[in-house]
Design a protein around this motif. Structure first.
Motif, PDB file in Angstrom:
ATOM      1  N   ASP A  36     -30.859  63.490  18.830  1.00 50.01           N
ATOM      2  CA  ASP A  36     -31.582  62.591  18.464  1.00 50.01           C
ATOM      3  C   ASP A  36     -32.289  62.610  17.505  1.00 50.01           C
ATOM      4  O   ASP A  36     -32.921  61.867  16.630  1.00 50.01           O
ATOM      5  N   LEU A  37     -32.606  63.894  16.875  1.00 51.24           N
ATOM      6  CA  LEU A  37     -32.605  64.203  15.495  1.00 51.24           C
ATOM      7  C   LEU A  37     -31.468  63.268  14.611  1.00 51.24           C
ATOM      8  O   LEU A  37     -31.976  63.196  13.303  1.00 51.24           O
ATOM      9  N   GLY A  38     -30.547  64.253  14.859  1.00 46.99           N
ATOM     10  CA  GLY A  38     -28.944  64.112  13.972  1.00 46.99           C
ATOM     11  C   GLY A  38     -29.418  62.501  13.861  1.00 46.99           C
ATOM     12  O   GLY A  38     -28.980  62.200  12.085  1.00 46.99           O
ATOM     13  N   LEU A  39     -29.173  61.549  14.571  1.00 49.49           N
ATOM     14  CA  LEU A  39     -29.860  60.341  14.214  1.00 49.49           C
ATOM     15  C   LEU A  39     -30.885  59.998  13.997  1.00 49.49           C
ATOM     16  O   LEU A  39     -31.109  59.083  12.734  1.00 49.49           O
ATOM     17  N   LEU A  40     -32.134  60.232  13.539  1.00 54.65           N
ATOM     18  CA  LEU A  40     -32.489  60.134  12.720  1.00 54.65           C
ATOM     19  C   LEU A  40     -32.054  60.427  11.533  1.00 54.65           C
ATOM     20  O   LEU A  40     -32.621  59.664  10.581  1.00 54.65           O
ATOM     21  N   ILE A  89     -33.466  50.081   9.091  1.00 53.78           N
ATOM     22  CA  ILE A  89     -32.337  51.376  10.185  1.00 53.78           C
ATOM     23  C   ILE A  89     -33.440  52.792   9.819  1.00 53.78           C
ATOM     24  O   ILE A  89     -33.660  53.092  10.632  1.00 53.78           O
ATOM     25  N   ILE A  90     -34.566  52.623   8.880  1.00 57.77           N
ATOM     26  CA  ILE A  90     -35.500  53.791   8.416  1.00 57.77           C
ATOM     27  C   ILE A  90     -36.866  53.688   9.757  1.00 57.77           C
ATOM     28  O   ILE A  90     -36.480  55.295  10.578  1.00 57.77           O
ATOM     29  N   PHE A  91     -36.961  53.100   9.881  1.00 54.62           N
ATOM     30  CA  PHE A  91     -38.376  52.957  11.127  1.00 54.62           C
ATOM     31  C   PHE A  91     -37.886  52.576  12.276  1.00 54.62           C
ATOM     32  O   PHE A  91     -38.941  52.960  13.493  1.00 54.62           O
ATOM     33  N   GLY A  92     -36.759  52.397  12.316  1.00 49.51           N
ATOM     34  CA  GLY A  92     -36.958  52.109  13.986  1.00 49.51           C
ATOM     35  C   GLY A  92     -37.032  51.049  14.234  1.00 49.51           C
ATOM     36  O   GLY A  92     -37.534  51.110  15.285  1.00 49.51           O
ATOM     37  N   LEU A 140     -22.265  52.155  12.390  1.00 52.77           N
ATOM     38  CA  LEU A 140     -21.358  51.803  13.769  1.00 52.77           C
ATOM     39  C   LEU A 140     -22.236  52.736  15.019  1.00 52.77           C
ATOM     40  O   LEU A 140     -22.643  52.327  15.189  1.00 52.77           O
ATOM     41  N   VAL A 141     -22.263  53.807  14.328  1.00 56.20           N
ATOM     42  CA  VAL A 141     -23.303  55.020  15.079  1.00 56.20           C
ATOM     43  C   VAL A 141     -24.599  54.613  15.262  1.00 56.20           C
ATOM     44  O   VAL A 141     -24.860  54.433  16.425  1.00 56.20           O
ATOM     45  N   ILE A 142     -25.299  53.592  14.224  1.00 55.53           N
ATOM     46  CA  ILE A 142     -26.568  53.391  14.137  1.00 55.53           C
ATOM     47  C   ILE A 142     -27.041  52.657  15.320  1.00 55.53           C
ATOM     48  O   ILE A 142     -27.003  51.755  16.278  1.00 55.53           O
ATOM     49  N   LEU A 143     -25.639  51.333  15.152  1.00 54.26           N
ATOM     50  CA  LEU A 143     -25.553  49.950  16.612  1.00 54.26           C
ATOM     51  C   LEU A 143     -25.177  50.325  17.667  1.00 54.26           C
ATOM     52  O   LEU A 143     -25.977  49.495  18.466  1.00 54.26           O
ATOM     53  N   PHE A 144     -24.259  51.372  18.099  1.00 53.09           N
ATOM     54  CA  PHE A 144     -23.738  51.585  19.009  1.00 53.09           C
ATOM     55  C   PHE A 144     -24.279  52.323  19.618  1.00 53.09           C
ATOM     56  O   PHE A 144     -25.218  52.351  20.863  1.00 53.09           O
ATOM     57  N   ASP A 146     -28.191  52.600  18.628  1.00 50.28           N
ATOM     58  CA  ASP A 146     -29.366  51.723  18.524  1.00 50.28           C
ATOM     59  C   ASP A 146     -30.696  53.102  17.911  1.00 50.28           C
ATOM     60  O   ASP A 146     -31.403  52.853  17.735  1.00 50.28           O
ATOM     61  N   GLY A 147     -30.364  54.059  17.086  1.00 52.15           N
ATOM     62  CA  GLY A 147     -30.658  54.395  16.117  1.00 52.15           C
ATOM     63  C   GLY A 147     -31.274  56.266  17.133  1.00 52.15           C
ATOM     64  O   GLY A 147     -31.803  56.574  16.512  1.00 52.15           O
ATOM     65  N   GLY A 148     -31.187  56.015  18.167  1.00 49.92           N
ATOM     66  CA  GLY A 148     -31.992  57.139  18.740  1.00 49.92           C
ATOM     67  C   GLY A 148     -33.445  56.748  19.664  1.00 49.92           C
ATOM     68  O   GLY A 148     -33.767  55.733  19.727  1.00 49.92           O
ATOM     69  N   ARG A 149     -33.556  58.065  20.021  1.00 49.15           N
ATOM     70  CA  ARG A 149     -35.098  57.929  21.166  1.00 49.15           C
ATOM     71  C   ARG A 149     -35.761  57.589  20.114  1.00 49.15           C
ATOM     72  O   ARG A 149     -36.542  56.714  20.435  1.00 49.15           O
TER      73      ARG A 149
END
Length: 154
Positions: A36-40, A89-92, A140-144, A146-149
């Motif tokens: 989740d840190l990596g996705l953030l 994207i930034i704020f989720g 695509l990574v963010i899309l698949f 959902d940007g992490g938790r």
């Protein structure tokens, strides 16, 4: 380097479903807790790049419209799309629609570079479209995922 190995269970083991038939063995399993840190961090980097691009479109649409060979109105809409998508994207907030929108913007940029400007993948006299393709994959990574938790809203 191989990041993960697939290990199959014995065929015919009781209760083994398709999903249970394979498990992932990580080379560095301790790093999985930082997913989740990596996705953030990915979201922050993608968001910063799109925000600065969108902001420059909005700040000086006349000049930017000439550089991208588009109308001033289209440049403003593009700037709004990049800015709003980057904030999502930034704020989720509505992360998947934001990522999808930014992917569409990048597909449009690639289309222009290939068919209008005749740029190669790496580019010869101008920049190629490899940069846009990297942002498509990142989105695509963010899309698949959902940007992490670590997001504000789903």
């Amino acid at each position: 380097m191989i990041a993960a190995l697939k290990c199959s269970k014995l065929a015919g083991s009781p209760g083994a479903s398709h999903l249970e038939s394979e498990r992932t063995v990580l080379v560095f399993p301790a790093l999985a807790r930082f997913t989740d840190l990596g996705l953030l961090l990915l979201r922050l980097m993608v968001g910063m790049v799109f925000f600065t691009s969108g902001w420059s479109h909005l700040k000086n649409p006349e000049e930017r419209s000439k550089s991208i060979e588009a109308s001033k109105a289209f440049t403003i809409v593009l700037g709004l799309g990049e800015t709003l998508g980057s904030l999502g994207i930034i704020f989720g907030v509505l992360t998947q629609p934001a990522a999808l929108g930014l992917i569409l913007i990048m597909l449009g940029a690639i289309q222009k570079k290939i068919f209008v400007w005749h740029s190669g993948f790496w580019g010869e006299k101008n920049s190629g479209w490899h940069y846009e393709l990297m942002f498509i994959v990142m989105n695509l990574v963010i899309l698949f995922t959902d940007g992490g938790r670590w997001i504000l809203l789903n």
